[in-house]
Scaffold this active site. Structure first.
Site, PDB file in Angstrom:
ATOM      1  N   GLY A  28       0.820  -1.208   0.000  1.00 24.02           N
ATOM      2  CA  GLY A  28       0.000   0.000   0.000  1.00 24.02           C
ATOM      3  C   GLY A  28       0.853   1.257   0.000  1.00 24.02           C
ATOM      4  N   LEU A  30       0.585   3.722  -2.045  1.00 20.94           N
ATOM      5  CA  LEU A  30       1.009   3.571  -3.445  1.00 20.94           C
ATOM      6  C   LEU A  30       1.558   4.872  -4.032  1.00 20.94           C
ATOM      7  CD1 LEU A  30      -2.025   1.404  -4.633  1.00 20.94           C
ATOM      8  CD2 LEU A  30       0.196   0.626  -3.776  1.00 20.94           C
ATOM      9  N   HIS A  31       2.530   4.728  -4.916  1.00 21.14           N
ATOM     10  CA  HIS A  31       3.140   5.879  -5.590  1.00 21.14           C
ATOM     11  C   HIS A  31       3.304   5.536  -7.072  1.00 21.14           C
ATOM     12  CE1 HIS A  31       6.750   3.451  -5.410  1.00 21.14           C
ATOM     13  NE2 HIS A  31       6.656   3.377  -4.078  1.00 21.14           N
ATOM     14  N   HIS A  34       4.428   2.080  -8.164  1.00 24.17           N
ATOM     15  CA  HIS A  34       3.392   1.043  -8.155  1.00 24.17           C
ATOM     16  C   HIS A  34       2.478   1.183  -9.385  1.00 24.17           C
ATOM     17  CE1 HIS A  34       4.139   1.359  -3.651  1.00 24.17           C
ATOM     18  NE2 HIS A  34       4.389   0.093  -3.893  1.00 24.17           N
ATOM     19  N   GLN A  58       8.020  -9.237   7.835  1.00 18.47           N
ATOM     20  CA  GLN A  58       9.234  -8.794   7.148  1.00 18.47           C
ATOM     21  C   GLN A  58       9.860  -7.559   7.783  1.00 18.47           C
ATOM     22  OE1 GLN A  58       6.900  -8.184   3.348  1.00 18.47           O
ATOM     23  NE2 GLN A  58       8.398  -6.565   3.047  1.00 18.47           N
ATOM     24  N   GLN A 145      12.495  -3.008  -9.759  1.00 17.53           N
ATOM     25  CA  GLN A 145      13.953  -3.146  -9.727  1.00 17.53           C
ATOM     26  C   GLN A 145      14.544  -2.457  -8.489  1.00 17.53           C
ATOM     27  OE1 GLN A 145      16.233  -4.763 -11.434  1.00 17.53           O
ATOM     28  NE2 GLN A 145      17.965  -3.752 -10.432  1.00 17.53           N
ATOM     29  N   GLN A 150      15.242  -8.381  -3.514  1.00 10.84           N
ATOM     30  CA  GLN A 150      13.931  -9.025  -3.363  1.00 10.84           C
ATOM     31  C   GLN A 150      13.503  -9.684  -4.680  1.00 10.84           C
ATOM     32  OE1 GLN A 150      10.325  -7.493  -1.164  1.00 10.84           O
ATOM     33  NE2 GLN A 150       9.787  -6.735  -3.184  1.00 10.84           N
ATOM     34  N   VAL A 173      11.202   3.723 -10.795  1.00 12.81           N
ATOM     35  CA  VAL A 173      10.631   5.026 -11.159  1.00 12.81           C
ATOM     36  C   VAL A 173      11.203   6.061 -10.195  1.00 12.81           C
ATOM     37  CG1 VAL A 173       8.504   6.363 -11.417  1.00 12.81           C
ATOM     38  CG2 VAL A 173       8.548   3.942 -12.063  1.00 12.81           C
ATOM     39  N   MET A 181      11.444   6.357  -6.143  1.00  8.64           N
ATOM     40  CA  MET A 181      10.150   6.413  -5.448  1.00  8.64           C
ATOM     41  C   MET A 181      10.081   5.311  -4.408  1.00  8.64           C
ATOM     42  SD  MET A 181       7.550   8.282  -7.307  1.00  8.64           S
ATOM     43  CE  MET A 181       7.796   9.428  -8.651  1.00  8.64           C
TER      44      MET A 181
END
Ligand code: PAF
Length: 283
Positions: A28, A30-31, A34, A58, A145, A150, A173, A181
């Protein structure tokens, strides 16, 4: 768009879905990063599912689980305009009921970098990714990326366990000044925000040096570190020049490499990376 918060209800929904299901896993807040994943997912699949769940497993005990930004109403408005079909956002109690006893672990790739600084982090990630992949059975799943390690760990998980999902890794991004971001950028005060693009600048300087012929990885790491030395409130967790597939640190940059770093700026931990192939070292 349908919001589903109960796992039994979601199972019924999933059993009724045909065609290729694309999944965008998120926590969540979100930017634009996403949104780029969602757009690619919509373009390549019949049904788009966005997973929103701030996964306690995590986060380490002294990390930011409690203050991690949460705004489901805002996320829903954004995803509605993006044409998403389903948001799957279960509660912690449903994902991890008291009797929960299973963990999923990827070995070697999770040890260096983020794994060395955040013990248990990747076990939390791989456990929740395995669970969400079981629940959603995606044809494709979209990762950024920016979280390079991950993405590699999830690719390993999918290959090792023979999952049918294709892991699609999408470019980082960035803000106009280069800052990657991240939902955590909201923690930065004005001064920290002004300093934060230094991570990307340090990576770019190393990338340029490699393109110009520097191959000594220690010299490059030292050069990146220097960008952060003597800054009050700033500390480097790691700077790394590693093999882009195995994440083993390199002595000589003679193959495709991942330049990456993690830096604490005030109370905020930032990470960034650039994958690059040195001239003449294509695999
Ligand atoms: O990258 C993230 O947002 C999380 O690590 C993920 C993949 C959604 C698992 O909780």
């Amino acid at each position: 768009m349908q919001l589903v918060t109960s796992i039994p209800a979601w199972k019924q929904v999933r059993l009724g879905l045909g065609g290729a299901v694309g999944l965008v896993p998120t926590m969540g807040a979100l930017h634009a990063g996403h949104v780029a994943l969602v757009r690619r997912c919509r373009a390549e699949n019949d049904v788009t599912v966005v997973w929103i769940f701030v996964n306690p497993k995590q986060f380490g005990p002294s990390e930011d689980f409690a203050r991690y930004p949460r705004d489901l109403a805002r996320d829903m408005r954004l995803l509605e305009t993006e044409g998403v079909d389903y948001i799957l956002s279960p509660t912690v109690e449903e994902v991890y009921p008291e009797a929960f006893q299973t963990t999923v672990n990827v070995e070697g790739l999770t040890r260096p970098l983020e794994g060395a600084v955040r013990p248990g982090h990747f076990q939390g990630v791989t456990t929740i990714v395995a669970k969400m992949f079981c629940l959603t059975q995606p044809r494709r799943a979209y990762f950024g990326q920016k979280d390079a390690q991950q993405s590699l760990v999830v690719q390993r998980l999918v290959f090792d366990l023979g999952m049918l999902t294709e892991v699609v890794v999408c470019p980082t991004v960035r803000e106009a000044d280069g800052l990657a971001m991240s939902s955590r950028n909201v923690y930065l005060d004005a001064e920290e925000r002004a300093f934060a693009p230094t991570l990307y600048r340090a990576l770019q300087a190393a990338e340029r040096a490699i393109a110009a012929g520097e191959r000594d990885a220690d010299a490059l790491r030292e050069r990146m570190r220097r960008e952060f030395s003597g800054r009050p409130g700033v500390s480097v967790d790691y700077v790394s020049i590693a093999d882009v597939q195995t994440l083993q640190e390199l002595a000589t940059v003679d193959r495709p490499a991942l330049l990456s770093l993690a830096v604490r700026v005030g109370r905020t931990r930032l990470i960034d990376n650039i994958p690059m192939t040195p001239p003449g070292a294509g695999r």
